[in-house]
Design an enzyme around this catalytic site. Sequence first.
Site, short mmCIF file in Angstrom:
data_model
loop_
_atom_site.label_atom_id
_atom_site.label_comp_id
_atom_site.label_asym_id
_atom_site.label_seq_id
_atom_site.Cartn_x
_atom_site.Cartn_y
_atom_site.Cartn_z
N LYS A 133 63.22 -48.98 -61.73
CA LYS A 133 63.14 -48.97 -63.22
C LYS A 133 63.35 -50.42 -63.71
O LYS A 133 62.49 -50.80 -64.44
CB LYS A 133 64.05 -48.04 -63.86
CG LYS A 133 63.81 -46.54 -63.74
CD LYS A 133 64.79 -45.51 -64.10
CE LYS A 133 64.36 -44.11 -63.77
NZ LYS A 133 65.46 -43.29 -63.65
N GLN A 151 71.38 -42.35 -65.82
CA GLN A 151 70.74 -42.15 -64.68
C GLN A 151 71.61 -40.80 -64.22
O GLN A 151 72.86 -40.80 -64.06
CB GLN A 151 71.15 -43.18 -63.66
CG GLN A 151 70.33 -42.84 -62.06
CD GLN A 151 68.78 -42.68 -62.34
OE1 GLN A 151 68.17 -43.22 -63.09
NE2 GLN A 151 68.20 -41.61 -61.58
N ASP A 155 64.19 -41.40 -72.20
CA ASP A 155 64.13 -40.59 -71.20
C ASP A 155 63.62 -39.29 -71.56
O ASP A 155 63.08 -38.04 -70.86
CB ASP A 155 65.40 -40.27 -70.28
CG ASP A 155 65.08 -40.47 -68.72
OD1 ASP A 155 63.92 -40.82 -68.39
OD2 ASP A 155 66.08 -40.59 -68.13
#
Length: 311
Positions: A54, A98, A121
């Site tokens: 990422k 994460q 996200d």
Amino acid sequence: MSARILDGREIARDIRADTALRVAELTAKAGIVPHLVVILVGGNPASRVYVENKIRACAEVGIRSTLVTLDPGIAAQDLIAEIERLNRSPDVHGILVQLPLPPHHDIQAVLRAISVHKDVDGFHLYNVGGLVVGRTIFSPCTPYGVMRMLDHAGIPVEGRNVTIVGASNIVGKPMALMMMARDATVSVCHAKTRDLAQYTILADILIVAAGVPRLIGAQMVRTGAVVIDVGINRDPQGRLQGDVDFDAVRERASYITPVPGGVGPMTVTMLLVNTVSAAERIAEGGRALMLPEQPDGGPGRLTGRPGADAA
Ligand code: NAP
């Protein structure tokens, strides 16, 4: 018939080029460099690889990124306090925690702590629930990437039979809602579905996200169907493979995604898109929507852009 390949790397490249232009324009016009903060709790090796991917992808398009690595034993309230600090920071536009987290953390509480305006996200309860009524700010990256792939290839969704195999919170369920929002007729299957093939065979568009290698064979696929394989599995030799028997199914389908090189590159790309959208919203001088329960909330103005990230 041999299916046309939906090449996720190629489509992602196009979208990333466009994203890089948006970043350059935002920097030139408003002096804002989009900034993503990734929080990694502990040192899970797989998570570390995902996070590094990422961060590399951010650099490719000119997005600034910061990795915050926290001790695996960090107390739940300290993790939330760190997120709240980032919520308040005006130069942070996107926050990603994460997953998975160590078991002493309540994942939903952690995700809810992220400002909905920085939830790139798309996992905050508001953004998840917003999919039901078409008011989401950020769509979750994997289903959003699938929608963009279909759109890029000019594959229509309205009125089509879409079967989704897998009903997880991050892929199957939001995928179903996004397809319904585009007027598809949707079936959702899961591990307890009886006679999976009777649903898959009906699909004009078959999306598979079960995490079971070779779950879908050619006899389960309608001739001419579009087959999207979200699954990522490793074979005994350590090679990546999807949930679909690619070689057999490609002889039946009209379009098919490979693994690797299909949905995977799209997922990270949509994270970049969401981060730039978050920064653009700030540059426009307002937020898409203010929610009273948000710690960084308060009276704001509507920009008229709710759902701007919906596919
Ligand atoms: P997950 O949370 O484990 O969910 C799997 C879903 O598949 C569940 O709903 C499960 O049913 C269903 N399922 C399992 N076995 C099945 C079977 N035999 N028949 C029908 N349904 C079955 O997984 P996930 O996070 O959604 O991920 C799914 C796959 O996509 C994994 O391989 C993952 O690595 C991959 N993935 C890829 C990307 C990407 O960017 N390409 C992104 C995210 C995930 P129940 O609900 O009944 O248990």
